[in-house]
Write a protein that holds these residues in place. Sequence first.
Motif, PDB file in Angstrom:
ATOM      1  N   CYS A   1       1.483  -3.044   1.044  1.00  0.00           N
ATOM      2  CA  CYS A   1       1.323  -3.823   1.343  1.00  0.00           C
ATOM      3  C   CYS A   1       0.782  -3.735   2.716  1.00  0.00           C
TER       4      CYS A   1
ATOM      5  N   ASN B   1       0.281  -9.539   1.437  1.00  0.00           N
ATOM      6  CA  ASN B   1       0.927 -10.704   0.885  1.00  0.00           C
ATOM      7  C   ASN B   1       2.029  -9.410  -0.638  1.00  0.00           C
ATOM      8  N   ARG B   2       2.729  -9.686   0.440  1.00  0.00           N
ATOM      9  CA  ARG B   2       3.557  -8.750  -0.839  1.00  0.00           C
ATOM     10  C   ARG B   2       4.109  -9.462  -2.264  1.00  0.00           C
ATOM     11  N   GLN B   3       4.163 -10.372  -2.572  1.00  0.00           N
ATOM     12  CA  GLN B   3       3.934 -11.243  -3.833  1.00  0.00           C
ATOM     13  C   GLN B   3       3.100 -10.493  -4.405  1.00  0.00           C
ATOM     14  N   TYR B   4       1.670 -10.864  -4.400  1.00  0.00           N
ATOM     15  CA  TYR B   4       0.404 -10.065  -4.589  1.00  0.00           C
ATOM     16  C   TYR B   4       1.093  -8.411  -5.051  1.00  0.00           C
ATOM     17  N   CYS B   5       1.053  -7.285  -3.723  1.00  0.00           N
ATOM     18  CA  CYS B   5       1.439  -6.229  -4.680  1.00  0.00           C
ATOM     19  C   CYS B   5       2.395  -5.356  -5.517  1.00  0.00           C
ATOM     20  N   ASP B   6       2.784  -6.538  -5.227  1.00  0.00           N
ATOM     21  CA  ASP B   6       3.845  -6.568  -6.668  1.00  0.00           C
ATOM     22  C   ASP B   6       3.708  -7.312  -7.707  1.00  0.00           C
TER      23      ASP B   6
ATOM     24  N   THR C   1      -0.865 -16.066   2.870  1.00  0.00           N
ATOM     25  CA  THR C   1       0.794 -15.672   3.948  1.00  0.00           C
ATOM     26  C   THR C   1       0.820 -16.968   5.282  1.00  0.00           C
TER      27      THR C   1
ATOM     28  N   SER D   1      -5.179  -4.939   6.360  1.00  0.00           N
ATOM     29  CA  SER D   1      -5.729  -3.596   6.418  1.00  0.00           C
ATOM     30  C   SER D   1      -6.399  -2.993   6.625  1.00  0.00           C
TER      31      SER D   1
ATOM     32  N   ASP E   1      -3.082  -5.040   0.549  1.00  0.00           N
ATOM     33  CA  ASP E   1      -3.215  -6.376   0.334  1.00  0.00           C
ATOM     34  C   ASP E   1      -1.640  -7.089   1.517  1.00  0.00           C
TER      35      ASP E   1
END
Length: 346
Positions: A17, A321-326, A48, A20, A319
């Motif tokens: 996360c 966005n932390r949520q997308y990574c999770d 984000t 990039s 990525d």
Amino acid sequence: MKLIMETTDNFTNKILCGDSLELIKILPDESVNLIITSPPYFQQREYTKDDKEIGNEKEVSEYIDKLSELFHECVRVTKKNGSIVFNIGDKYLESSLLLVPFRFALNILNKESVKLVNNITWAKLNPTPRQFKGRLVSSTEPFFHFVKSDDYYYNLDEFMKFLKTTRKKTIRGNGIGKKYFELIEKSNLTDTQKLMAKKDLNQVIVEVKNGKISGFRMKINGIHSLPFGGQEGGRKTQMLTKGFTIIKINGEFLKRDIIESPVESVKGSGHPAIYPEFIIQQLLILLTKENDIVLDPFIGSGTTAVACKKLGRNYIGFDINRQYCDDANERLKIIKKENCLMEWII
Ligand SMILES: C[S@@+](CC[C@H](N)C(=O)[O-])C[C@H]1O[C@@H](n2cnc3c(N)ncnc32)[C@H](O)[C@@H]1O
């Protein structure tokens, strides 16, 4: 300044996360076989509140500059025989297309020492239905395939095998030839002629399914008009004597620069811009071998990583966005390496 790592080991099969542009700087030179990605499109959505997020620049030139900066790093980390594939969407501003993807591609060709092998068009089979009065619904997006040298890895045989496998499944789902069976029944052919017609029809269907021919047309006497003389004379005679003729369309599947696929959604994922796993699988097969390393600097819901895991390729994903990574990590937990490739039925 960040240290460049000696190997990709700490990154392999991980989703990281962060921005990039910062993360890619840690990867060693010439360490990945393929970069395949879909960056955020210009002024399309906000993923984000992070000011490093790409996509919401005021001017298109600013957006192209940022993406080009990242692309420069992509060139550095890609192996000499590797490929870089970017999928970018366009944007209307004051009712005029900006041609964002092409501005980007031109900028890259001017600045980087790469070649553009293909502009592969993704034809969307289910574009968002819109009722514009003065323009048609946009239903294509480019996937630009860049390479660093003429000696790039390219496995056309495996790619064609894959196309045939998916096409066979698609054909089966379509009930190929069904229309002709109905027409034969309805026709005025004699019972013997009907039997012959059905036998030949079944045979030609098998040939299509096995990939021996790419398609066929059938003409039935009394239903379809008789061909004129000349080159078509033989067919006319067949229709008059046997009651039907079958025109085989020979040749391999075309190695076309168009990939048809629906826009896909992933169950349980809140990501608004997922690209089709089907296309990524095809390009992985064409451009990489098993155990190769594939980088997606904008991994989003994890599609590239999912396709890699199924096909035995290693992935690295970034990525912001932390949520997308999770969510992507969750999605990956249940994915297994599969021989059976995904398919869709049109
Ligand atoms: C078009 S989406 C990618 C979707 C992905 N191909 C998929 O199938 O799910 C672009 C992604 O880039 C991410 N992003 C935006 N700016 C970024 C940056 N500077 N660094 C890393 N990721 C970024 C967004 O959070 C978003 O998930």
